[in-house]
Design an enzyme around this catalytic site. Structure first.
Site, PDB file in Angstrom:
ATOM      1  N   ASP A 330      43.614  22.256 -39.878  1.00  0.00           N
ATOM      2  CA  ASP A 330      44.610  21.624 -39.019  1.00  0.00           C
ATOM      3  C   ASP A 330      43.995  21.082 -37.735  1.00  0.00           C
ATOM      4  OD1 ASP A 330      46.484  22.269 -40.883  1.00  0.00           O
ATOM      5  OD2 ASP A 330      47.377  23.927 -39.765  1.00  0.00           O
ATOM      6  N   ARG A 335      42.528  16.612 -34.043  1.00  0.00           N
ATOM      7  CA  ARG A 335      41.507  15.811 -33.346  1.00  0.00           C
ATOM      8  C   ARG A 335      41.574  14.361 -33.786  1.00  0.00           C
ATOM      9  NH1 ARG A 335      38.543  20.495 -34.052  1.00  0.00           N
ATOM     10  NH2 ARG A 335      37.554  19.747 -35.971  1.00  0.00           N
TER      11      ARG A 335
END
Length: 537
Positions: A330, A335
């Site tokens: 995740d 990011r």
């Protein structure tokens, strides 16, 4: 039995044609369903009942005016004598007699006919034999173009606000006041769907309203779903009422109910980006499998993974792509979403991977599904984080403000739309999106929120007093968190970006105008919770 239904429709047409225009809308009684019965409704119903009696037709009858008539038969005629009564009264040529035959519920209906009494247009279907309009085979729309969606939507008294929001979101909206014809228009490909979503139970649909049109739509290749995504079924009675969405295919359902989209190539062919967590031990091997699975598709690699493979790469924030494939967990997805605004699909090479869609063992089959277009794109809200009047970041999961020193408590004031909500001593406060409710907020004891909920979740961290617990607030409000003491705090967005916040500062948090886009195969949120959270505990 279809010829019998046609004969009944002709009898109804003859009978209602004899009613003077100024008498059609006269209220004459209260029907079995508890609503007023107009003259035209009762005349039409009587025409059908008379035909059944005279011709000794072996059918029971369920009709909105008279209720259930037990003729001792094995099957029942589900009858809406006049669908679109108001249209018939005011002269709008969209009102029908709607008839269907089955045993006990919507899903066992085998013969159906809708007849437009104003135009003579006929829609009919027999189970397993297709649907027809004036004798010609019909089929729902075979393609779906999200920027050209056409919908019929119930917008009458009691309509849910989400119905009006949908009307603003799609290209073309109609509301005809005749549900049988509105579903028939989905069946013949004129529209993509028909949404019935009422806040008033008494204005939701009964089985008599949609018995015929449901079979016609299904035989034309479409489907009728409850609003939570299950196939619609209704018993033969007048007490059960339901909201529903009739669509040409499941993609339309996901688009309407979840705001989902499909990928549209910008240059005639889709182009994919690949973004990987370089801390993974087998990151090069996993990436090679992804590249091999893409085959001849166009793709571009992020610079670090490209360097590791001896190839040329492009920074993720400079990629010109239609979709991004992430390799990691995740955190890798978050990011990526902080650097690029395209739909993202994650390959889970990390831990739980709640936001990921493809397991490491299913890379080849998962990429194949992606290339075949067997997915939807879910659009999820983000929180815009403002400091000193400027947006310093956007949160897909959560924004956290907490003490900049370990085990040091801070004092915070929280405002909702500038109204003081609480004054609390705690290690910090988390403001989470529905997506983030299964992450940091959950570990602090916050509830899991369905990703479709349009709200934020506010959770205190190690609060000194229990007066303030978790709070759910509308996403439309402005949340202000004030660090009261002259002691520093740390603002963290999605665990990715950190900002030092001096004491006495205020952070404003509002809904961003931009959204995060997730490519998903499985749209049922609760199955995902069970598989990825409950089953892993």
């Amino acid at each position: 039995m279809i010829d019998v239904l046609r004969a009944m429709a002709e009898e109804v047409k003859k009978a209602v044609s004899l009613i003077p225009d100024d008498q059609k809308g006269v209220n004459i009684c209260i029907g079995a369903d508890g609503t007023p019965t107009e003259e035209i409704d009762k005349v039409a119903e009587n025409a059908v009942l008379r035909y059944i009696a005279i011709n000794n037709i072996q059918l029971n009858v369920l009709s909105e005016e008279i209720g259930y008539v037990d003729n001792g038969a094995d099957e029942t005629l589900v009858l809406d004598p006049i669908d679109g009564t108001t249209n018939s009264i005011v002269g709008i040529p969209m009102y029908t007699v709607s008839m269907a035959i089955g045993k006990s519920s919507l899903n066992d209906i085998h013969t159906a006919l809708i007849y437009n009494l104003a135009t003579g247009e006929e829609f009919m279907a027999m189970k397993g034999k297709g649907a027809y309009q004036n004798g010609k085979r019909i089929h729902v729309k075979r393609d779906f173009v999200q920027d050209k969606v056409r919908m019929s939507i119930y917008l009458g008294r009691g309509a849910n606000p989400l119905a009006f929001a949908l009307a603003k979101r799609i290209r073309s909206t109609r509301s005809f006041g005749c549900s049988s014809l509105e579903m028939a228009l989905v069946a013949n490909g004129a529209t993509d769907g028909f949404l019935m979503q009422s806040d008033s139970y008494n204005r939701s649909m009964r089985v008599v309203d949609i018995a015929a049109s449901a079979l016609i739509l299904r035989e034309a290749g479409g489907e009728v779903y409850t609003l939570d995504g299950n196939l619609l079924d209704m018993p033969f009675d007048l007490t059960t009422r339901m909201n529903f969405l009739a669509v040409s295919n499941r993609i339309v359902f996901d688009f309407v109910m979840n705001g989902n989209m499909i990928l549209s190539p910008q240059r005639g062919k889709l182009r994919y980006g690949i973004y990987a967590n370089m801390k993974l031990n087998d990151v090069v091997d996993v990436t090679r499998r992804v590249v091999d699975a893409l085959g001849d598709e166009e793709y571009v690699l992020d610079v670090p993974i490209a360097d590791a493979m001896g190839l040329k790469g492009v920074p993720v924030d400079q990629m010109d792509i239609d979709a991004l494939i992430t390799i990691g967990g995740d955190g890798t997805i978050l990011r990526a979403l902080h650097n690029i605004e395209v739909p993202v699909i994650g390959i889970n090479a990390g831990g739980v991977g709640f936001l990921t869609e493809i397991s490491k063992d299913e890379i080849e089959s998962g990429i194949a599904r992606l290339l075949r277009g067997e997915y939807t794109i879910q659009s999820r809200p983000k929180i815009a984080v403002m400091y000193n009047g400027e947006i310093i970041g956007e949160a897909v999961n959560e924004a956290v403000i907490h003490s900049d020193s370990v085990a040091k408590i801070r004092r915070f004031k929280v405002y909702v739309n500038d109204s003081l909500t609480t004054d609390i001593r705690a290690d910090g406060i988390v403001l989470s999106t529905p997506v983030g409710s299964t992450s940091y907020a959950m570990s602090l004891g916050g509830p899991i929120m369905d990703h479709r909920v349009d709200a934020w979740l506010m959770v205190p961290m190690a609060a000194f007093q229990f007066a303030f617990k978790e709070m759910v607030v509308p996403s439309s409000v402005k949340i202000t968190i004030e660090a009261v003491l002259d002691k520093g705090c740390l603002l963290v967005i999605d665990g990715q970006n950190e900002f030092n916040i001096p004491g006495g500062s205020k952070i404003d948090l509002v809904k961003s105008s931009r959204r995060a886009l997730f490519i998903v195969f499985e749209t049922d949120f609760y199955s995902r919770v069970r598989k990825k959270l409950v089953s892993t505990l």
